[in-house]
Design an enzyme around this catalytic site. Structure first.
Site, PDB file in Angstrom:
ATOM      1  N   SER A   1      -8.184  -5.495   4.369  1.00  0.00           N
ATOM      2  CA  SER A   1      -9.027  -4.859   3.356  1.00  0.00           C
ATOM      3  C   SER A   1      -9.217  -6.288   1.959  1.00  0.00           C
ATOM      4  O   SER A   1      -8.614  -5.978   1.059  1.00  0.00           O
ATOM      5  CB  SER A   1      -7.690  -3.783   1.758  1.00  0.00           C
ATOM      6  OG  SER A   1      -7.600  -2.795   3.200  1.00  0.00           O
TER       7      SER A   1
ATOM      8  N   ASP B   1       1.003  -1.006   0.122  1.00  0.00           N
ATOM      9  CA  ASP B   1      -0.180  -0.234  -0.214  1.00  0.00           C
ATOM     10  C   ASP B   1       1.309   0.976  -0.123  1.00  0.00           C
ATOM     11  O   ASP B   1       1.951   1.302   0.503  1.00  0.00           O
ATOM     12  CB  ASP B   1      -0.941  -0.503   1.074  1.00  0.00           C
ATOM     13  CG  ASP B   1      -2.147   0.893   0.684  1.00  0.00           C
ATOM     14  OD1 ASP B   1      -2.411   1.220   0.621  1.00  0.00           O
ATOM     15  OD2 ASP B   1      -2.945   1.530   2.298  1.00  0.00           O
TER      16      ASP B   1
ATOM     17  N   GLU C   1     -12.062  -4.597  -5.787  1.00  0.00           N
ATOM     18  CA  GLU C   1     -12.424  -3.700  -5.332  1.00  0.00           C
ATOM     19  C   GLU C   1     -11.633  -2.794  -6.229  1.00  0.00           C
ATOM     20  O   GLU C   1     -11.640  -1.604  -6.452  1.00  0.00           O
ATOM     21  CB  GLU C   1     -12.420  -3.094  -4.361  1.00  0.00           C
ATOM     22  CG  GLU C   1     -13.000  -3.662  -3.285  1.00  0.00           C
ATOM     23  CD  GLU C   1     -13.112  -5.185  -2.860  1.00  0.00           C
ATOM     24  OE1 GLU C   1     -12.254  -5.860  -2.730  1.00  0.00           O
ATOM     25  OE2 GLU C   1     -13.813  -6.078  -2.357  1.00  0.00           O
TER      26      GLU C   1
ATOM     27  N   ARG D   1       1.606  -4.823   5.847  1.00  0.00           N
ATOM     28  CA  ARG D   1       0.989  -3.907   5.486  1.00  0.00           C
ATOM     29  C   ARG D   1       1.792  -1.921   5.264  1.00  0.00           C
ATOM     30  O   ARG D   1       2.120  -2.080   6.682  1.00  0.00           O
ATOM     31  CB  ARG D   1      -0.471  -3.417   6.069  1.00  0.00           C
ATOM     32  CG  ARG D   1      -1.072  -2.716   5.078  1.00  0.00           C
ATOM     33  CD  ARG D   1      -2.657  -2.228   5.409  1.00  0.00           C
ATOM     34  NE  ARG D   1      -3.444  -1.667   4.151  1.00  0.00           N
ATOM     35  CZ  ARG D   1      -4.172  -1.358   3.642  1.00  0.00           C
ATOM     36  NH1 ARG D   1      -4.967  -1.916   4.257  1.00  0.00           N
ATOM     37  NH2 ARG D   1      -4.981  -0.352   2.502  1.00  0.00           N
TER      38      ARG D   1
ATOM     39  N   ASN E   1       1.318   3.565  -2.738  1.00  0.00           N
ATOM     40  CA  ASN E   1       2.373   3.967  -4.042  1.00  0.00           C
ATOM     41  C   ASN E   1       1.484   5.543  -4.490  1.00  0.00           C
ATOM     42  O   ASN E   1       2.997   6.624  -4.810  1.00  0.00           O
ATOM     43  CB  ASN E   1       1.720   2.336  -5.124  1.00  0.00           C
ATOM     44  CG  ASN E   1       2.628   2.069  -4.845  1.00  0.00           C
ATOM     45  OD1 ASN E   1       3.429   1.320  -3.945  1.00  0.00           O
ATOM     46  ND2 ASN E   1       1.292   0.556  -6.146  1.00  0.00           N
ATOM     47  N   GLY E   2       0.326   5.477  -4.061  1.00  0.00           N
ATOM     48  CA  GLY E   2      -0.219   6.803  -5.307  1.00  0.00           C
ATOM     49  C   GLY E   2       0.265   7.683  -3.945  1.00  0.00           C
ATOM     50  O   GLY E   2       0.743   8.819  -4.752  1.00  0.00           O
ATOM     51  N   ARG E   3       0.399   7.558  -2.630  1.00  0.00           N
ATOM     52  CA  ARG E   3      -0.006   8.615  -1.590  1.00  0.00           C
ATOM     53  C   ARG E   3       2.191   8.825  -2.129  1.00  0.00           C
ATOM     54  O   ARG E   3       2.200  10.209  -1.338  1.00  0.00           O
ATOM     55  CB  ARG E   3      -0.213   8.045  -0.656  1.00  0.00           C
ATOM     56  CG  ARG E   3      -1.059   8.253   0.005  1.00  0.00           C
ATOM     57  CD  ARG E   3      -1.617   7.793   0.891  1.00  0.00           C
ATOM     58  NE  ARG E   3      -1.936   6.199   1.832  1.00  0.00           N
ATOM     59  CZ  ARG E   3      -1.253   5.518   2.505  1.00  0.00           C
ATOM     60  NH1 ARG E   3      -1.373   5.852   3.231  1.00  0.00           N
ATOM     61  NH2 ARG E   3      -1.686   4.604   1.941  1.00  0.00           N
TER      62      ARG E   3
ATOM     63  N   TRP F   1     -10.766  -2.165  -9.415  1.00  0.00           N
ATOM     64  CA  TRP F   1     -11.075  -2.014 -10.876  1.00  0.00           C
ATOM     65  C   TRP F   1     -12.303  -0.920 -10.795  1.00  0.00           C
ATOM     66  O   TRP F   1     -12.247  -1.018 -11.990  1.00  0.00           O
ATOM     67  CB  TRP F   1     -12.165  -3.222 -11.595  1.00  0.00           C
ATOM     68  CG  TRP F   1     -11.507  -4.678 -11.316  1.00  0.00           C
ATOM     69  CD1 TRP F   1     -12.060  -6.017 -10.803  1.00  0.00           C
ATOM     70  CD2 TRP F   1     -10.802  -4.828 -12.483  1.00  0.00           C
ATOM     71  NE1 TRP F   1     -11.202  -6.695 -11.411  1.00  0.00           N
ATOM     72  CE2 TRP F   1     -10.675  -6.447 -12.101  1.00  0.00           C
ATOM     73  CE3 TRP F   1     -10.605  -4.344 -13.812  1.00  0.00           C
ATOM     74  CZ2 TRP F   1      -9.233  -7.014 -13.330  1.00  0.00           C
ATOM     75  CZ3 TRP F   1      -9.188  -5.093 -14.706  1.00  0.00           C
ATOM     76  CH2 TRP F   1      -9.208  -6.678 -14.128  1.00  0.00           C
TER      77      TRP F   1
ATOM     78  N   LEU G   1      11.858 -20.486  -3.593  1.00  0.00           N
ATOM     79  CA  LEU G   1      10.961 -19.302  -2.778  1.00  0.00           C
ATOM     80  C   LEU G   1       8.743 -19.590  -3.694  1.00  0.00           C
ATOM     81  O   LEU G   1       9.406 -20.311  -4.663  1.00  0.00           O
ATOM     82  CB  LEU G   1      11.466 -18.470  -3.000  1.00  0.00           C
ATOM     83  CG  LEU G   1       9.937 -17.023  -2.660  1.00  0.00           C
ATOM     84  CD1 LEU G   1       9.650 -17.239  -1.036  1.00  0.00           C
ATOM     85  CD2 LEU G   1      10.081 -15.304  -2.218  1.00  0.00           C
TER      86      LEU G   1
ATOM     87  N   SER H   1      -7.104  -5.738  -6.189  1.00  0.00           N
ATOM     88  CA  SER H   1      -7.907  -6.770  -5.148  1.00  0.00           C
ATOM     89  C   SER H   1      -9.471  -6.221  -6.027  1.00  0.00           C
ATOM     90  O   SER H   1      -9.345  -5.344  -7.703  1.00  0.00           O
ATOM     91  CB  SER H   1      -8.280  -5.985  -3.659  1.00  0.00           C
ATOM     92  OG  SER H   1      -8.988  -4.615  -4.264  1.00  0.00           O
TER      93      SER H   1
ATOM     94  N   HIS I   1       3.594   3.772  -9.158  1.00  0.00           N
ATOM     95  CA  HIS I   1       3.207   2.827  -9.489  1.00  0.00           C
ATOM     96  C   HIS I   1       4.305   1.816  -9.964  1.00  0.00           C
ATOM     97  O   HIS I   1       4.844   0.437  -9.477  1.00  0.00           O
ATOM     98  CB  HIS I   1       2.025   2.251 -10.106  1.00  0.00           C
ATOM     99  CG  HIS I   1       1.050   2.688  -9.961  1.00  0.00           C
ATOM    100  ND1 HIS I   1       0.555   1.889  -8.483  1.00  0.00           N
ATOM    101  CD2 HIS I   1      -0.447   3.222  -9.876  1.00  0.00           C
ATOM    102  CE1 HIS I   1      -0.536   2.700  -8.557  1.00  0.00           C
ATOM    103  NE2 HIS I   1      -1.219   3.295  -9.238  1.00  0.00           N
TER     104      HIS I   1
END
Length: 244
Positions: free
Chosen positions: A195, A19, A66, A187, A21-23, A68, A130, A64, A36
């Site tokens: 989420s 979580d 969501e 996170r 990337n945008g911020r 979309w 892995l 996710s 991104h």
């Protein structure tokens, strides 16, 4: 159940909600797309670090169900980043003995993207290092609903008695069937929620919430989160034996 951590307390399975990337980009006066792009670099660093630090499974929440609902230009950009990652990185991951697995709903995805997923999984299926699990078009409630539907169909066909449905049977119908549950969920970005990610699988997972945005995440970040995990007292609802 979770896999047993290593003798040094290293978790066998780490899941990460990537979580921020945008911020990260906004804080630097950059377009969200720049965040991104840097997020993909963080992903590469983290996969290398996970292998070096002895993890057996690394699960990453990449997109996710969501997501979309985001602006279509951003969705197209994210999908193109994923395609580029598969085209350019899977061969290298294969050489490094990494097995790639992709979880999430595939119905409705474009044919080319589904084919890329299948090719990446087929190429790396025999690898023993892995396991890199990428959650794409993933939502845990939707995953659980699919599992329940599959079991309900068996009941309707007379192949399964309702009373015979166990947590183990449900786990076996989830996208993560065959994988141990996460020992640790990380996170980034400072938010403290999961989420709709691995709700069933995280019943006894330890959570670590880090303030840094995902583009800043690296091997040291992973090691710091693992250090926090090692300090936790995991009892799984019971009590540890008392010493005299």
């Amino acid at each position: 159940m979770s896999a047993s951590p290593g003798p040094d307390g290293t978790p066998a399975h780490v899941a990460i909600i990537m979580d921020g990337n945008g911020r990260w980009a906004t804080a630097r006066g950059l377009p969200r797309s720049a965040g991104h792009r840097q997020g993909v670099e963080a992903l590469r660093r983290t996969v290398r670090a996970a292998a070096e630090q002895g993890l057996r499974v690394l699960t990453l929440y990449s997109f996710s169900t969501e997501n979309w609902s985001r602006p279509q230009a951003e969705v197209r950009f994210l999908l193109e980043l994923l395609r580029r990652f598969i085209r350019t990185d899977v061969a290298e991951l294969h050489q490094a003995n990494v097995r790639v697995m992709i979880i999430g709903g595939r119905d409705g995805l474009e044919t080319g993207l589904r084919a890329m997923f299948e090719e990446a999984e087929a190429l790396t299926r025999g690898n023993t290092g892995l396991k890199l699990v990428i959650a794409f078009n993933y939502g845990s409630r939707q995953e659980i609903a699919r599992a329940v539907q599959a079991l309900a169909a068996r009941v309707a066909e007379g192949l399964l008695a309702p009373a015979a449905i166990t947590p183990e049977l449900i786990s076996g119908e989830l996208d993560t069937a065959g994988l141990a549950d996460p020992d640790l969920l990380i996170r980034t970005g400072g938010e403290q929620r999961i989420s709709n990610f691995l709700l069933w699988q995280c019943a006894y997972t330890e959570f670590v919430f880090l303030p840094e945005y995902w583009p800043e995440f690296d091997g040291q970040s992973l090691a710091r989160a693992i250090g926090i995990f090692r300090g936790r007292d995991r009892r799984f609802g019971g009590l540890k034996a008392q010493t005299a």
